[in-house]
Design a protein around this motif. Structure first.
Motif, short mmCIF file in Angstrom:
data_model
loop_
_atom_site.label_atom_id
_atom_site.label_comp_id
_atom_site.label_asym_id
_atom_site.label_seq_id
_atom_site.Cartn_x
_atom_site.Cartn_y
_atom_site.Cartn_z
N PRO A 1 -17.39 -2.50 7.36
CA PRO A 1 -17.67 -2.14 5.96
C PRO A 1 -16.71 -1.06 5.48
O PRO A 1 -16.22 -0.24 6.25
CB PRO A 1 -19.10 -1.61 6.02
N ILE A 2 -16.45 -1.07 4.18
CA ILE A 2 -15.50 -0.12 3.60
C ILE A 2 -15.99 1.32 3.76
O ILE A 2 -15.18 2.25 3.90
CB ILE A 2 -15.22 -0.46 2.12
N GLN A 3 -17.31 1.53 3.80
CA GLN A 3 -17.84 2.88 3.99
C GLN A 3 -17.46 3.43 5.36
O GLN A 3 -17.13 4.61 5.50
CB GLN A 3 -19.37 2.90 3.85
N VAL A 4 -17.51 2.58 6.37
CA VAL A 4 -17.16 3.00 7.73
C VAL A 4 -15.66 3.30 7.82
O VAL A 4 -15.24 4.29 8.43
CB VAL A 4 -17.57 1.92 8.76
N VAL A 5 -14.85 2.45 7.18
CA VAL A 5 -13.41 2.67 7.17
C VAL A 5 -13.07 3.97 6.45
O VAL A 5 -12.24 4.76 6.91
CB VAL A 5 -12.68 1.47 6.53
N ALA A 6 -13.74 4.23 5.32
CA ALA A 6 -13.49 5.47 4.58
C ALA A 6 -13.91 6.69 5.39
O ALA A 6 -13.21 7.71 5.39
CB ALA A 6 -14.24 5.44 3.25
N LEU B 1 -5.40 3.53 7.84
CA LEU B 1 -4.78 3.43 6.51
C LEU B 1 -4.44 1.97 6.18
O LEU B 1 -4.71 1.50 5.07
CB LEU B 1 -3.50 4.26 6.45
N VAL B 2 -3.86 1.28 7.14
CA VAL B 2 -3.51 -0.13 6.94
C VAL B 2 -4.77 -0.96 6.70
O VAL B 2 -4.82 -1.82 5.81
CB VAL B 2 -2.70 -0.66 8.14
N GLU B 3 -5.82 -0.69 7.48
CA GLU B 3 -7.07 -1.43 7.32
C GLU B 3 -7.67 -1.21 5.94
O GLU B 3 -8.11 -2.17 5.28
CB GLU B 3 -8.05 -1.00 8.40
N ALA B 4 -7.69 0.03 5.49
CA ALA B 4 -8.24 0.33 4.16
C ALA B 4 -7.38 -0.28 3.06
O ALA B 4 -7.91 -0.82 2.07
CB ALA B 4 -8.34 1.84 3.97
N ALA B 5 -6.07 -0.23 3.23
CA ALA B 5 -5.19 -0.82 2.21
C ALA B 5 -5.36 -2.32 2.12
O ALA B 5 -5.35 -2.89 1.02
CB ALA B 5 -3.73 -0.47 2.53
N GLU B 6 -5.55 -2.98 3.25
CA GLU B 6 -5.77 -4.42 3.21
C GLU B 6 -7.13 -4.78 2.62
O GLU B 6 -7.27 -5.79 1.93
CB GLU B 6 -5.63 -5.00 4.62
N MET B 7 -8.14 -3.94 2.88
CA MET B 7 -9.47 -4.23 2.31
C MET B 7 -9.47 -4.08 0.80
O MET B 7 -10.13 -4.84 0.09
CB MET B 7 -10.51 -3.31 2.94
N LEU B 8 -8.73 -3.07 0.31
CA LEU B 8 -8.69 -2.83 -1.14
C LEU B 8 -7.50 -3.51 -1.80
O LEU B 8 -7.25 -3.30 -2.99
CB LEU B 8 -8.65 -1.32 -1.41
N GLU B 9 -6.78 -4.31 -1.02
CA GLU B 9 -5.63 -5.08 -1.51
C GLU B 9 -4.57 -4.20 -2.15
O GLU B 9 -4.02 -4.53 -3.20
CB GLU B 9 -6.10 -6.19 -2.46
N ARG C 1 3.02 6.95 3.94
CA ARG C 1 1.62 7.39 4.11
C ARG C 1 1.09 8.02 2.82
O ARG C 1 -0.03 7.72 2.39
CB ARG C 1 1.52 8.41 5.24
N VAL C 2 1.89 8.91 2.24
CA VAL C 2 1.47 9.58 1.00
C VAL C 2 1.30 8.56 -0.12
O VAL C 2 0.34 8.62 -0.90
CB VAL C 2 2.48 10.68 0.62
N ARG C 3 2.23 7.59 -0.21
CA ARG C 3 2.13 6.57 -1.24
C ARG C 3 0.89 5.71 -1.07
O ARG C 3 0.17 5.42 -2.03
CB ARG C 3 3.39 5.69 -1.22
N VAL C 4 0.58 5.32 0.19
CA VAL C 4 -0.61 4.50 0.44
C VAL C 4 -1.87 5.30 0.15
O VAL C 4 -2.84 4.78 -0.42
CB VAL C 4 -0.60 3.96 1.89
N LEU C 5 -1.89 6.59 0.52
CA LEU C 5 -3.04 7.45 0.20
C LEU C 5 -3.27 7.52 -1.30
O LEU C 5 -4.41 7.43 -1.78
CB LEU C 5 -2.84 8.85 0.76
N ALA C 6 -2.18 7.68 -2.08
CA ALA C 6 -2.31 7.74 -3.54
C ALA C 6 -2.82 6.41 -4.08
O ALA C 6 -3.67 6.39 -5.00
CB ALA C 6 -0.97 8.10 -4.16
N ALA C 7 -2.35 5.30 -3.51
CA ALA C 7 -2.82 3.99 -3.97
C ALA C 7 -4.29 3.78 -3.63
O ALA C 7 -5.05 3.23 -4.44
CB ALA C 7 -1.97 2.89 -3.34
N LEU C 8 -4.72 4.26 -2.47
CA LEU C 8 -6.14 4.13 -2.10
C LEU C 8 -7.02 4.99 -2.99
O LEU C 8 -8.10 4.56 -3.40
CB LEU C 8 -6.34 4.52 -0.63
N GLU C 9 -6.57 6.20 -3.29
CA GLU C 9 -7.35 7.06 -4.19
C GLU C 9 -7.38 6.48 -5.59
O GLU C 9 -8.39 6.59 -6.30
CB GLU C 9 -6.79 8.47 -4.17
N ALA C 10 -6.28 5.85 -6.04
CA ALA C 10 -6.28 5.21 -7.35
C ALA C 10 -7.21 4.00 -7.38
O ALA C 10 -7.78 3.68 -8.43
CB ALA C 10 -4.85 4.77 -7.71
#
Length: 151
Positions: A70-75, A108-116, A135-144
């Protein structure tokens, strides 16, 4: 003094008698009449008489999508690893640093793939400025995308 020597000798004699009495009692005990060969024979005949278990057939319908966490566990993992990476003691070994960064990148890769979210962490070298920037770019994309990373 003589009394102490007599007590010690009596104790030694008593333990020796107990030892020999135990050995004698173990020899006189009734042994199991079934020998090892008879046990093997009984097991083999039992195996022959027991019907074979039906083998399980693999189901033809394979799941269309792999099971994901679940995304909650990944977060939660991402926040935990973010704290651990930030608070690594200064005297830590290089192995610990690399293990933490590898785990962090994996989540990070797992979360990025889940949120596309698009990412290129797999293509970047294991260390270097390009990977840090990614890493910073993916973090910004996940927060967005709405994932709370720093919490």
């Amino acid at each position: 003094m003589m009394l102490v020597v007599q007590i010690v000798l009596a104790a030694l004699l008593f333990t020796a008698l107990l030892f020999f009495a135990d050995r004698w009692a173990s020899r006189c005990a009734v042994e199991d009449p079934i020998t090892i060969a008879e046990r093997r024979h009984a097991r083999r005949t039992h195996r022959r008489r027991t019907p074979a278990r039906p083998r399980r057939v693999a189901s033809a319908a394979a799941p269309a999508e792999p099971v994901r966490r679940p995304i909650q566990v990944v977060a939660a993992d991402l926040r935990r690893l973010n704290r651990q990476v930030a608070l690594v003691p200064s005297g830590s070994t290089l192995v610990r640093w690399k293990a933490l960064w590898a785990a962090y990148d994996g989540v990070l890769v797992e979360a990025a793939e889940m949120l596309e979210c698009p990412h290129e962490l797999a293509e970047q070298p294991a260390a270097g400025n390009a990977r840090d920037i990614e890493r910073v770019r993916v973090l910004a994309a996940l927060e967005a995308a709405g994932l709370v990373v720093h919490g």
